[in-house]
Write an enzyme that holds these catalytic residues in place. Structure first.
Site, short mmCIF file in Angstrom:
data_model
loop_
_atom_site.label_atom_id
_atom_site.label_comp_id
_atom_site.label_asym_id
_atom_site.label_seq_id
_atom_site.Cartn_x
_atom_site.Cartn_y
_atom_site.Cartn_z
N HIS A 1 11.17 -51.09 -17.67
CA HIS A 1 10.06 -50.06 -18.49
C HIS A 1 10.64 -48.93 -18.87
CE1 HIS A 1 6.31 -53.63 -17.78
NE2 HIS A 1 6.66 -53.16 -19.20
N GLU B 1 12.34 -53.43 -13.17
CA GLU B 1 11.64 -55.04 -12.63
C GLU B 1 12.93 -55.39 -11.65
OE1 GLU B 1 8.38 -53.91 -12.80
OE2 GLU B 1 8.41 -52.79 -14.36
N CYS C 1 5.25 -57.37 -21.14
CA CYS C 1 6.42 -57.34 -20.46
C CYS C 1 6.88 -58.59 -19.74
CB CYS C 1 6.62 -55.91 -20.25
SG CYS C 1 5.75 -55.04 -21.48
N ARG D 1 -5.23 -57.99 -20.88
CA ARG D 1 -5.80 -56.92 -20.67
C ARG D 1 -6.70 -56.25 -21.94
NH1 ARG D 1 -6.08 -51.52 -20.88
NH2 ARG D 1 -3.78 -51.54 -21.66
#
Length: 215
Positions: free
Chosen positions: A165, A78, A141, A88
């Site tokens: 990831h 990332e 994350c 979510r």
């Protein structure tokens, strides 16, 4: 050099999290660097509290946090973490923050201090699908990556760190239809390649070559 590598526990109804499972196969020494691994909870704020304790206990030079990104085809270091939690789904303790700042006094975003382009190049040299990601999401994350870089800026300025990831492993996609996956062994190989690049580029910055996207 000492490298702390963390992975999350399973979340979202999964029975396994490849992020932590892959760290179990890492060698104790990679190109002279000592490797320490640990599991952290998939829980907003608690994950950062655990990470802070681990950093104080182990005193690593580099911290690499690893998380699951189901649906991605490759391993993706990332580039950036943003200062917002927008869940979510609830975390493993039922927390469901919506549009909350991770650190009210923190900047809008932090960039990884790892050599992400060199990491991607090294993984590709080993035949591991990989690319730079420009979004770590808005779940735990991204939260942990932001918190790590906030800690580095404020408490551990001599250290470097970032986030990677990884995809699902095959057993996770048996009933998911046309979802990509990667073998656990390949994920571990990819993480070791990332650490090799971190060791090689220590104090040297990163590769100066394109790693961006058009959208």
């Amino acid at each position: 050099m000492k490298v702390l590598v963390t992975g999350f526990d399973p979340f979202g109804g999964e029975n396994v999290n490849p992020a932590f499972e892959a760290t179990k196969g890492l060698r104790d020494k990679i190109d002279g660097a000592s490797i320490v691994t640990a599991e952290v909870p998939t829980v907003f704020h608690k994950s950062a509290e655990w990470l802070n304790e681990l950093i104080n206990k182990e005193n690593p030079d580099v911290i690499v946090c690893v998380g699951q990104a189901g649906g991605r085809f490759g391993i993706t270091p990332e580039r950036v973490a943003i200062n917002v939690d927008d869940a979510r789904i609830a975390d493993n303790e039922g927390h469901n923050p919506i549009d909350e700042a991770i650190q009210p006094d923190g900047p809008a975003a932090y960039f990884s201090s790892l050599p992400i382009k060199a990491m991607v190049k090294r993984m590709k040299e080993k035949g591991i699908p990989s690319s730079i990601s420009n979004t770590a999401g808005t779940y735990v994350c991204n939260h942990l990556m932001y918190q790590l870089l906030y800690m580095i800026e404020n408490d551990f300025p001599e250290k470097t760190g970032g986030f990677i990831h990884v995809p699902f492993i095959p057993e996770q996609v048996l009933d998911k239809g046309n979802y990509p996956s990667m073998s656990l062994n390949d994920i571990t190989t990819g993480l070791e390649a990332c650490i090799e690049a971190i060791v090689e580029y220590d104090g040297k910055g990163d590769l100066k070559e394109t790693g961006g996207t058009t959208h």
